[in-house]
Write a protein that holds these residues in place. Sequence first.
Motif, PDB file in Angstrom:
ATOM      1  N   UNK A 149       0.808  -1.218   0.000  1.00  0.00           N
ATOM      2  CA  UNK A 149       0.000   0.000   0.000  1.00  0.00           C
ATOM      3  C   UNK A 149       0.844   1.272   0.000  1.00  0.00           C
ATOM      4  N   UNK A 150       2.120   1.169   0.367  1.00  0.00           N
ATOM      5  CA  UNK A 150       2.978   2.353   0.355  1.00  0.00           C
ATOM      6  C   UNK A 150       3.136   2.914  -1.054  1.00  0.00           C
ATOM      7  N   UNK A 151       3.145   2.043  -2.022  1.00  0.00           N
ATOM      8  CA  UNK A 151       3.377   2.491  -3.386  1.00  0.00           C
ATOM      9  C   UNK A 151       4.855   2.757  -3.636  1.00  0.00           C
ATOM     10  N   UNK A 152       5.196   3.023  -4.889  1.00  0.00           N
ATOM     11  CA  UNK A 152       6.600   3.206  -5.259  1.00  0.00           C
ATOM     12  C   UNK A 152       7.238   4.380  -4.538  1.00  0.00           C
ATOM     13  N   UNK A 156      10.173   4.316  -1.551  1.00  0.00           N
ATOM     14  CA  UNK A 156      11.432   5.056  -1.699  1.00  0.00           C
ATOM     15  C   UNK A 156      11.661   5.960  -0.490  1.00  0.00           C
ATOM     16  N   UNK A 157      10.592   6.637  -0.034  1.00  0.00           N
ATOM     17  CA  UNK A 157      10.719   7.518   1.132  1.00  0.00           C
ATOM     18  C   UNK A 157      11.035   6.714   2.387  1.00  0.00           C
ATOM     19  N   UNK A 158      10.433   5.549   2.487  1.00  0.00           N
ATOM     20  CA  UNK A 158      10.676   4.681   3.642  1.00  0.00           C
ATOM     21  C   UNK A 158      12.139   4.251   3.682  1.00  0.00           C
ATOM     22  N   UNK A 159      12.681   3.899   2.521  1.00  0.00           N
ATOM     23  CA  UNK A 159      14.090   3.512   2.453  1.00  0.00           C
ATOM     24  C   UNK A 159      15.015   4.674   2.764  1.00  0.00           C
TER      25      UNK A 159
END
Length: 247
Positions: A149-152, A156-159
Motif C-alpha cells: 500500500x505504500x506504493x513506489x 522510496x521515502x521509507x528507504x
Amino acid sequence: MEWTIHQVAKATGTTSRTLRHYADIGLLAPSRVGTNGYRYYDDGALRRYQRILLLRELGLGLAAIAEVLDERTDEVSALRAHAGLLEAEAARLTRLAGAVRETLRRTEQGEELDVTTSFDGFDASRYEEEVVQRWGRDAHERAQRAWRELGEEGRAAHGAEADAIGRGLAAAAARGAAPDEEAVQDLVRRHHAWVSAFWTPGAEAYRGLTAVYVDDERFRATYEAYGPGTAVLLRDAAEVLAQRELR
C-alpha cells in the motif's frame, strides 16, 4: 610500543565502546590495563585486531571470528564457506540488476512488464518463515499489505528514512554518544515510527526487535555497515525509549 584505547579507536575508525565490548566478550583483550584504568594495546593486540577487522570485512560474525582466531575452526574452511555464500548472493544480485534494467527498458518503451523476467532475483519469501515464527502470521501479512500500500514513492521515502536514521546513529556512535542523549533518542523515536509503518511494537516487542539487530549477524551487518557500534547503540537507546515512553 603501546597505544591507548583512544589512539587505537581513532586510527581504526571505530569507538572505544566497541573495543571495550570486544574485551568483554573475550575477542580482543588489551595487553594491559594501567593503574589509571586506561587500556593499552601492544603490537600483538594490534595484529589480532587487524585480523578481526579483516574477517569482519568478509562478513564473519563475532562468534565465528573468535573460533577462527582461537583455532577452533579452520580459517580456510570458514572463509571457503563464506565465499560460497557471497558468490550465491552475488549471482542473485546480478539477476536482480538484470530484472531492474529490463523493467527500465520496458518502462522507457511503454511496454508492459513480463512476469517471467521482471522479478528474477527477488525472493520475498526467504524470510517469511522466520518472521512468522517470531512475530506471527498476522504480523507478516499486515506488514506485506502495508508494504504494497505504500506504493513506489512511499517505499522510496521509507528507504530514505531508514538510511538517514542509520547514518545518524553511526555518527552518534562514532562520537561516543550515550543512549539516553536527546539527539540519539530523537533518532530512535524516528526508528520506532519507521517500524510502525507496518507494525506498532510496544515496549517489550521493541526491546525484542532491536535486540535482534545485535544478536542476529544478518541484521547487525546491515546496521554496522553504517559504522561500528550502530546496532548496539540502537538497541541500548531503544531500551531507554521503551522504559520512558512505550507501554
